[in-house]
Design an enzyme around this catalytic site. Structure first.
Site, PDB file in Angstrom:
ATOM      1  N   TYR A 133     -12.362  -1.456  11.778  1.00  0.00           N
ATOM      2  CA  TYR A 133     -10.940  -1.153  11.613  1.00  0.00           C
ATOM      3  C   TYR A 133     -10.136  -1.584  12.836  1.00  0.00           C
ATOM      4  O   TYR A 133      -9.101  -2.252  12.726  1.00  0.00           O
ATOM      5  CB  TYR A 133     -10.784   0.352  11.375  1.00  0.00           C
ATOM      6  CG  TYR A 133      -9.360   0.851  11.372  1.00  0.00           C
ATOM      7  CD1 TYR A 133      -8.572   0.734  10.232  1.00  0.00           C
ATOM      8  CD2 TYR A 133      -8.814   1.444  12.512  1.00  0.00           C
ATOM      9  CE1 TYR A 133      -7.252   1.201  10.226  1.00  0.00           C
ATOM     10  CE2 TYR A 133      -7.502   1.911  12.510  1.00  0.00           C
ATOM     11  CZ  TYR A 133      -6.728   1.783  11.368  1.00  0.00           C
ATOM     12  OH  TYR A 133      -5.439   2.240  11.363  1.00  0.00           O
ATOM     13  N   LYS A 159      -7.220  -4.553  13.265  1.00  0.00           N
ATOM     14  CA  LYS A 159      -5.858  -4.230  13.697  1.00  0.00           C
ATOM     15  C   LYS A 159      -5.509  -4.977  14.992  1.00  0.00           C
ATOM     16  O   LYS A 159      -4.349  -5.341  15.219  1.00  0.00           O
ATOM     17  CB  LYS A 159      -5.708  -2.727  13.904  1.00  0.00           C
ATOM     18  CG  LYS A 159      -5.762  -1.916  12.615  1.00  0.00           C
ATOM     19  CD  LYS A 159      -4.608  -2.223  11.685  1.00  0.00           C
ATOM     20  CE  LYS A 159      -4.553  -1.261  10.514  1.00  0.00           C
ATOM     21  NZ  LYS A 159      -3.412  -1.526   9.607  1.00  0.00           N
ATOM     22  N   GLY A 197       0.815  -1.211   0.000  1.00  0.00           N
ATOM     23  CA  GLY A 197       0.000   0.000   0.000  1.00  0.00           C
ATOM     24  C   GLY A 197       0.840   1.248   0.000  1.00  0.00           C
ATOM     25  O   GLY A 197       0.569   2.206   0.743  1.00  0.00           O
ATOM     26  N   VAL A 242      -2.872  -7.597  -1.830  1.00  0.00           N
ATOM     27  CA  VAL A 242      -2.237  -8.425  -0.806  1.00  0.00           C
ATOM     28  C   VAL A 242      -3.161  -9.508  -0.269  1.00  0.00           C
ATOM     29  O   VAL A 242      -2.695 -10.440   0.393  1.00  0.00           O
ATOM     30  CB  VAL A 242      -1.695  -7.570   0.362  1.00  0.00           C
ATOM     31  CG1 VAL A 242      -0.598  -6.634  -0.124  1.00  0.00           C
ATOM     32  CG2 VAL A 242      -2.807  -6.812   1.080  1.00  0.00           C
TER      33      VAL A 242
END
Length: 254
Positions: free
Chosen positions: A160, A164, A14, A63
């Site tokens: 999110y 993570k 990224g 990915v």
């Protein structure tokens, strides 16, 4: 065992824009060969690789696709050398907009799964593709990107942050398994960065509030976080693995 930056071939996932681009620039500045990985930002990635010079390549790969990642690593190996340093920065499409986030009533497993597929699935694909070269070299550096929302979910970005959090778990378990091979695996957790594509939707007053409550009195920049990636890849961090280093100007403590 350690390698100088000039001896390292670094994949930054990224890397076409934002934080990834800042990380790619930091490694190139120190003499590393850099793979500027991109999924959709072709023009930006190609321009960045040209800016960084002959020891940089822009290589497309999603990915989340293990075959695409394997092709990227093969192309990198052929043109730059075998990658043994990996910075997993790629993020599924996301906007840090508190008003537009998924709330408890609207959040679905699909929202979490989409983020996890890139954060965790992408990390797994990248590590597995680079592992043979790391094993052969007796050296490897894996750096993942987390968030200070673990400690202070000031805005509850559920999908999110959950993804993570899972990535932090993988970071720590991989550090245990890969350590005997000479591979360190660490996470850098930034706060809201000023500014990336993902944070452009954040109102100015939110940045101002964060700055006012941060010991350094300002919001962290992508360049400041990128320099910490250099630390983890350097000989100075050869004895550090399985760690999550928060880089947010002191806003939260791990």
């Amino acid at each position: 065992m350690s390698k100088t930056f000039a001896e390292q071939v670094v994949i930054v996932s990224g890397a076409g824009r934002g934080l990834g681009a800042a990380i790619a620039r930091a490694f190139a500045r120190e003499g590393a060969a850099v793979v500027v990985n991109w999924r959709k930002s072709e023009a930006e990635a190609v321009a960045l690789a040209e800016e960084l010079g002959p020891r940089a390549r822009a290589i497309q790969a999603d990915v989340t696709d293990s075959a695409a990642v394997a092709r990227m690593v093969a192309e990198a190996t052929e043109t730059l050398g075998a990658p043994t340093t990996l910075v997993h920065n790629a993020l599924a499409d996301y906007s840090f907009n508190g008003d537009g986030r998924e709330k408890a009533e609207t959040l679905s497993w699909e929202h979490i799964a989409t983020q996890t597929q890139t954060s965790v699935g992408g990390a797994l694909n990248l590590i597995q593709a680079c592992l043979p070269a790391m094993r052969e070299a007796g050296f490897g550096r894996v750096i993942t990107i987390g968030t200070n929302l673990f400690q202070n979910p000031v805005v509850p970005y559920h999908d999110y942050t959950a993804a993570k959090g899972a990535l932090l778990g993988l970071t720590r378990t991989m550090s245990r398994e890969l350590g005997p091979l000479g591979v360190t695996v660490n996470m850098i957790s930034g706060g809201l960065l000023r500014v990336t594509d993902a944070s452009r939707a954040t109102p100015d007053e939110v940045f101002e509030l964060i700055a006012a409550n941060t010991p350094l009195g300002r919001v962290t920049t992508p360049e400041e976080l990128a320099d910490v990636a250099l630390f983890f890849a350097s000989s100075w961090a050869r004895g550090v693995t399985g760690q999550n280093l928060v880089v947010d100007g002191g806003l939260v403590c791990d």
